[in-house]
Design a protein around this motif. Structure first.
Motif, mmCIF file in Angstrom:
data_model
loop_
_atom_site.group_PDB
_atom_site.id
_atom_site.type_symbol
_atom_site.label_atom_id
_atom_site.label_comp_id
_atom_site.label_asym_id
_atom_site.label_seq_id
_atom_site.Cartn_x
_atom_site.Cartn_y
_atom_site.Cartn_z
ATOM 1 N N PRO A 165 0.864 -0.986 0.286
ATOM 2 C CA PRO A 165 -0.274 0.287 0.225
ATOM 3 C C PRO A 165 0.759 1.219 0.077
ATOM 4 N N GLU A 189 -9.580 -0.705 9.784
ATOM 5 C CA GLU A 189 -8.211 -0.323 9.909
ATOM 6 C C GLU A 189 -7.385 -1.350 10.778
ATOM 7 N N VAL A 239 -7.562 -2.106 0.704
ATOM 8 C CA VAL A 239 -7.358 -1.984 0.133
ATOM 9 C C VAL A 239 -6.088 -3.002 -1.218
ATOM 10 N N HIS A 241 -4.201 0.933 -4.041
ATOM 11 C CA HIS A 241 -3.950 2.455 -3.504
ATOM 12 C C HIS A 241 -5.482 2.227 -3.736
ATOM 13 N N GLU A 242 -5.938 1.397 -4.321
ATOM 14 C CA GLU A 242 -8.330 1.153 -4.385
ATOM 15 C C GLU A 242 -8.604 0.424 -3.562
ATOM 16 N N PRO A 243 -9.358 1.140 -2.815
ATOM 17 C CA PRO A 243 -9.968 0.782 -2.033
ATOM 18 C C PRO A 243 -11.579 -0.248 -2.360
ATOM 19 N N ARG A 244 -11.184 -1.025 -1.133
ATOM 20 C CA ARG A 244 -11.546 -2.717 -1.875
ATOM 21 C C ARG A 244 -13.444 -3.141 -1.175
ATOM 22 N N THR A 266 -8.908 -8.647 3.624
ATOM 23 C CA THR A 266 -8.475 -8.034 2.766
ATOM 24 C C THR A 266 -7.529 -6.335 3.516
ATOM 25 N N MET A 289 -13.408 3.675 4.811
ATOM 26 C CA MET A 289 -13.608 2.273 5.184
ATOM 27 C C MET A 289 -14.145 1.601 6.212
ATOM 28 N N SER A 293 -3.449 -6.812 2.534
ATOM 29 C CA SER A 293 -2.201 -4.908 2.660
ATOM 30 C C SER A 293 -1.018 -5.050 3.277
ATOM 31 N N PHE A 310 -2.149 7.683 2.216
ATOM 32 C CA PHE A 310 -2.882 8.103 2.102
ATOM 33 C C PHE A 310 -2.911 9.415 2.531
#
Length: 162
Positions: free
Chosen positions: A27, A153, A51, A54-57, A77, A150, A81, A30
């Motif tokens: 990652p 974390e 993510v 750099h793309e949130p899932r 996920t 999101m 990362s 941000f």
């Protein structure tokens, strides 16, 4: 409580291959921070989000827009990362001597109560990769919101060897 046998005989990198797990790209931040820093033989990783690259899932709160199972997958996920960041920073997951701390922060609806089930998505992946001898306790917290909307974390603190 996690129960089981001793740590896998194979190293973490070999375990990933045996499990068929391919880590995503590491990652990228941000914001204005570094993904990792060390103090002695401890490495502190910035909060890892669900993510890929750099793309949130995943977006939304668990217990609202997301089910418990979707929350578990988001935790997994985020942990993938995290493992990608660990490999990128250390050069190899085999340098991990112990997971000193796992923190799982979950954006939830107010009456949500299944935090441990969601956090198990992270814990079980770490157990598979590192084995029971290298796992730590964990802290699991429900929060009102997390970065970029999101749901999860992950916080990792690792003890490493040269």
């Amino acid at each position: 409580m996690v129960t089981g046998t001793k740590a896998p005989a194979a190293g973490a990198e070999q375990r990933l291959q045996q499990l068929g797990i391919v880590l995503p790209p590491p990652p990228t931040p941000f914001g204005a921070y570094f993904e990792a820093t060390n103090s002695g033989n401890l490495v502190f990783f910035s909060g890892m989000l669900p993510v890929v690259g750099h793309e949130p899932r995943y977006f939304g709160r668990v217990g609202g827009a997301l089910t418990v199972d979707e929350g578990r997958k988001a935790a997994e996920t985020a942990t993938l990362s995290g493992l990608a960041a660990v490999r990128d920073y250390l050069g190899s997951l085999d340098r991990v001597a112990k997971v000193v701390k796992l923190g799982v922060y979950i954006a939830t609806e107010g009456d949500f109560r299944d935090h441990p089930k969601v956090a198990d998505g992270a814990s079980e992946l770490l157990l598979q990769v590192f084995g029971v001898d290298k796992l730590s306790g964990r802290v699991v917290l429900g929060v009102a919101s997390l970065p970029l909307g999101m749901p999860i974390e992950i916080e990792l603190v690792l003890e490493v060897v040269d």
